[in-house]
Design a protein around this motif. Sequence first.
Motif, mmCIF file in Angstrom:
data_model
loop_
_atom_site.group_PDB
_atom_site.id
_atom_site.type_symbol
_atom_site.label_atom_id
_atom_site.label_comp_id
_atom_site.label_asym_id
_atom_site.label_seq_id
_atom_site.Cartn_x
_atom_site.Cartn_y
_atom_site.Cartn_z
ATOM 1 N N VAL A 251 -0.958 6.669 1.667
ATOM 2 C CA VAL A 251 -2.365 6.290 1.803
ATOM 3 C C VAL A 251 -2.661 5.875 3.242
ATOM 4 C CG1 VAL A 251 -4.120 4.605 1.093
ATOM 5 C CG2 VAL A 251 -2.546 5.562 -0.592
ATOM 6 N N LYS A 252 -3.772 6.324 3.760
ATOM 7 C CA LYS A 252 -4.198 5.904 5.099
ATOM 8 C C LYS A 252 -4.675 4.462 5.038
ATOM 9 C CE LYS A 252 -7.498 6.850 8.818
ATOM 10 N NZ LYS A 252 -6.514 6.560 9.878
ATOM 11 N N VAL A 253 -4.089 3.619 5.849
ATOM 12 C CA VAL A 253 -4.416 2.194 5.835
ATOM 13 C C VAL A 253 -5.786 1.962 6.463
ATOM 14 C CG1 VAL A 253 -3.724 -0.081 6.691
ATOM 15 C CG2 VAL A 253 -1.990 1.536 5.903
ATOM 16 N N ARG A 254 -6.597 1.120 5.799
ATOM 17 C CA ARG A 254 -7.922 0.761 6.305
ATOM 18 C C ARG A 254 -7.978 -0.736 6.598
ATOM 19 N NH1 ARG A 254 -11.484 1.050 2.380
ATOM 20 N NH2 ARG A 254 -9.919 1.268 0.724
ATOM 21 N N VAL B 207 0.860 -1.187 0.000
ATOM 22 C CA VAL B 207 0.000 0.000 0.000
ATOM 23 C C VAL B 207 0.894 1.234 0.000
ATOM 24 C CG1 VAL B 207 -1.741 1.291 1.285
ATOM 25 C CG2 VAL B 207 -1.855 -1.207 1.203
ATOM 26 N N GLU C 119 -7.279 -3.565 3.931
ATOM 27 C CA GLU C 119 -8.050 -3.392 2.705
ATOM 28 C C GLU C 119 -7.137 -2.923 1.580
ATOM 29 O OE1 GLU C 119 -10.678 -4.053 0.388
ATOM 30 O OE2 GLU C 119 -11.674 -3.892 2.352
ATOM 31 N N THR C 120 -7.097 -3.703 0.486
ATOM 32 C CA THR C 120 -6.244 -3.352 -0.648
ATOM 33 C C THR C 120 -7.033 -3.069 -1.920
ATOM 34 O OG1 THR C 120 -5.942 -5.710 -1.155
ATOM 35 C CG2 THR C 120 -4.259 -4.652 0.225
ATOM 36 N N SER C 121 -8.327 -3.414 -1.944
ATOM 37 C CA SER C 121 -9.137 -3.135 -3.133
ATOM 38 C C SER C 121 -9.397 -1.633 -3.216
ATOM 39 C CB SER C 121 -10.460 -3.903 -3.077
ATOM 40 O OG SER C 121 -11.188 -3.554 -1.918
ATOM 41 N N ASN C 122 -9.287 -1.104 -4.427
ATOM 42 C CA ASN C 122 -9.465 0.334 -4.674
ATOM 43 C C ASN C 122 -8.504 1.177 -3.824
ATOM 44 O OD1 ASN C 122 -11.661 -0.140 -6.468
ATOM 45 N ND2 ASN C 122 -13.032 -0.372 -4.707
ATOM 46 N N THR C 123 -7.318 0.625 -3.584
ATOM 47 C CA THR C 123 -6.294 1.316 -2.807
ATOM 48 C C THR C 123 -5.042 1.471 -3.663
ATOM 49 O OG1 THR C 123 -7.135 0.354 -0.743
ATOM 50 C CG2 THR C 123 -4.902 1.258 -0.693
ATOM 51 N N LYS C 124 -4.444 2.639 -3.622
ATOM 52 C CA LYS C 124 -3.229 2.870 -4.407
ATOM 53 C C LYS C 124 -2.094 2.010 -3.872
ATOM 54 C CE LYS C 124 0.063 6.396 -5.901
ATOM 55 N NZ LYS C 124 0.509 7.812 -5.784
#
Length: 253
Positions: A15-18, A11, A27-32
């Motif tokens: 990017v703020k990790v979710r 990730v 969460e890696t889907s739709n994540t840069k």
Amino acid sequence: MKVMVAVKRVVDYAVKVRIKADKSGVETSNTKMSMNPFCEIAVEEALRIKEAGRASEVVVVSMGGEQCVETIRTGLAMGADRGLHVITQDSSSLFPLAVAKLLQALVSSEQPRLLLLGKQAIDDDCNQTGQMVAGLLGWPQATFASKVSVSDDKESVCVEREVDGGIETIQLQLPAVVTADLRLNTPRYATLPNIMKAKKKSIQRVTPEELNVVIGSDLEVLEVTEPPKRKAGVMVASVDELLDKLKNEARVF
């Protein structure tokens, strides 16, 4: 001399990790996603070694699903010569020991004289793969490198590493494993012409089965949770009140 660099897709650091709703992971889907920053530093150092005339080829290797090709292309756009992609559908099993075994198999087939890695990945912060693969190969290792110099005869490498007491300088006989620290260099940006050239560079795809490596893990992630939110600060009226709170509430004395 051939230099191999292991890179990881993580990730993006900005990017703020979710956390997933079921707390099974991040969460890696739709994540840069991008190349691990320490791996990027390792790629840059390999390219500098080649540009100095100490290496003839730089090979970038990554492991995981098809998306890892993007990470390999980033390394190729920076200037690496070709890529290796170890295809694994279940990335959750790629713990440091499994990665080290795959790298051991790749080293046996590619025969590089120098294996470069980032000191750690920013997603799991394990800081284990470099040390493990050095142990499996029986190669000397230098971790947290802040300066790397390959000798003129390409038989040894001198590494400076930051320690608590200052700078430690060690010399290793090649072949060797070196892991890159943050202050080793500043990675270059990939230019548009090099990005276009990277699309034509070769990426060889292999599977763990072809490398005769069994992917498995003795670890099981039970739950991933966010860290507790930081409590609001407290205003104190005097130094005496501050010292009292530090002593009796924070218990720092």
